[in-house]
Design a protein around this motif. Structure first.
Motif, PDB file in Angstrom:
ATOM      1  N   VAL A  55       0.961  -1.147  -0.327  1.00  0.00           N
ATOM      2  CA  VAL A  55      -0.045   0.183  -0.019  1.00  0.00           C
ATOM      3  C   VAL A  55       0.883   1.338  -0.051  1.00  0.00           C
ATOM      4  CG1 VAL A  55      -1.856   1.471   1.315  1.00  0.00           C
ATOM      5  CG2 VAL A  55      -1.927  -1.237   1.210  1.00  0.00           C
ATOM      6  N   ALA A  56       0.549   2.143  -0.770  1.00  0.00           N
ATOM      7  CA  ALA A  56       1.304   3.421  -0.899  1.00  0.00           C
ATOM      8  C   ALA A  56       0.342   4.395  -0.074  1.00  0.00           C
ATOM      9  CB  ALA A  56       1.575   3.943  -2.311  1.00  0.00           C
ATOM     10  N   ALA A  57       0.518   4.544   1.046  1.00  0.00           N
ATOM     11  CA  ALA A  57      -0.116   5.356   2.104  1.00  0.00           C
ATOM     12  C   ALA A  57       0.218   6.735   2.196  1.00  0.00           C
ATOM     13  CB  ALA A  57      -0.608   4.772   3.266  1.00  0.00           C
ATOM     14  N   GLU A  58       1.468   7.042   1.926  1.00  0.00           N
ATOM     15  CA  GLU A  58       2.080   8.317   1.980  1.00  0.00           C
ATOM     16  C   GLU A  58       2.037   9.120   0.820  1.00  0.00           C
ATOM     17  OE1 GLU A  58       2.971   9.298   5.127  1.00  0.00           O
ATOM     18  OE2 GLU A  58       2.436   7.072   5.923  1.00  0.00           O
ATOM     19  N   GLY A  59       2.522  10.303   0.864  1.00  0.00           N
ATOM     20  CA  GLY A  59       2.678  11.350  -0.062  1.00  0.00           C
ATOM     21  C   GLY A  59       2.113  12.507   0.093  1.00  0.00           C
ATOM     22  N   LEU A  60       1.850  13.232  -0.941  1.00  0.00           N
ATOM     23  CA  LEU A  60       1.384  14.568  -1.062  1.00  0.00           C
ATOM     24  C   LEU A  60       0.061  14.940  -1.586  1.00  0.00           C
ATOM     25  CD1 LEU A  60       4.980  16.438  -1.541  1.00  0.00           C
ATOM     26  CD2 LEU A  60       3.719  16.361   0.608  1.00  0.00           C
ATOM     27  N   VAL A  61      -0.445  16.159  -1.158  1.00  0.00           N
ATOM     28  CA  VAL A  61      -1.498  16.622  -2.038  1.00  0.00           C
ATOM     29  C   VAL A  61      -1.272  18.062  -2.600  1.00  0.00           C
ATOM     30  CG1 VAL A  61      -4.028  17.432  -2.152  1.00  0.00           C
ATOM     31  CG2 VAL A  61      -3.291  15.207  -0.696  1.00  0.00           C
ATOM     32  N   ALA A  62      -1.548  18.292  -3.742  1.00  0.00           N
ATOM     33  CA  ALA A  62      -1.181  19.763  -4.276  1.00  0.00           C
ATOM     34  C   ALA A  62      -2.678  20.161  -4.854  1.00  0.00           C
ATOM     35  CB  ALA A  62      -0.157  19.814  -5.259  1.00  0.00           C
ATOM     36  N   VAL A  63      -2.693  21.713  -4.883  1.00  0.00           N
ATOM     37  CA  VAL A  63      -3.847  22.459  -5.243  1.00  0.00           C
ATOM     38  C   VAL A  63      -3.477  23.363  -6.090  1.00  0.00           C
ATOM     39  CG1 VAL A  63      -6.062  23.518  -4.875  1.00  0.00           C
ATOM     40  CG2 VAL A  63      -5.341  21.685  -3.349  1.00  0.00           C
TER      41      VAL A  63
END
Length: 97
Positions: A55-63
């Motif tokens: 599972v790839a449960a980490e990361g980033l969100v960009a807007v």
């Protein structure tokens, strides 16, 4: 056949494999460069198959918002260390833009 450092270097440059993987591939294939490349490719596919269930449960969100329109992008990774990496952050920003 004796595996030389030059052979390992050549295989590494050709495939991008790590030093120990390149040496092992050459050892397993008795120094046959083409067979060593195939061996590394097969090993890489096996590694990828093992990782596919993780599972790839980490990361980033960009807007990003321009001219009244917006987009939100989520890019996941397996570890939080990736999300802290400046190159990863830059990539996510570019994707959103």
């Amino acid at each position: 056949m004796a595996i030389t450092a030059a052979m390992v270097k050549e295989l590494r440059e050709t495939t991008g494999a790590g030093m120990m993987d390149a040496k092992k591939a050459l050892t397993e294939t008795d120094g046959d460069m083409q067979a060593a490349q195939d061996w590394l490719r097969t090993k890489g596919l096996a590694k990828a198959a093992k990782k596919s269930g993780r599972v790839a449960a980490e990361g980033l969100v960009a807007v990003a918002v321009r001219n009244g329109k917006g987009v939100a992008v989520e890019v996941n990774s397996e570890t939080d260390f990736v999300g802290k990496n400046e190159e990863f952050q830059s990539m996510v920003r570019k994707i959103a833009e």
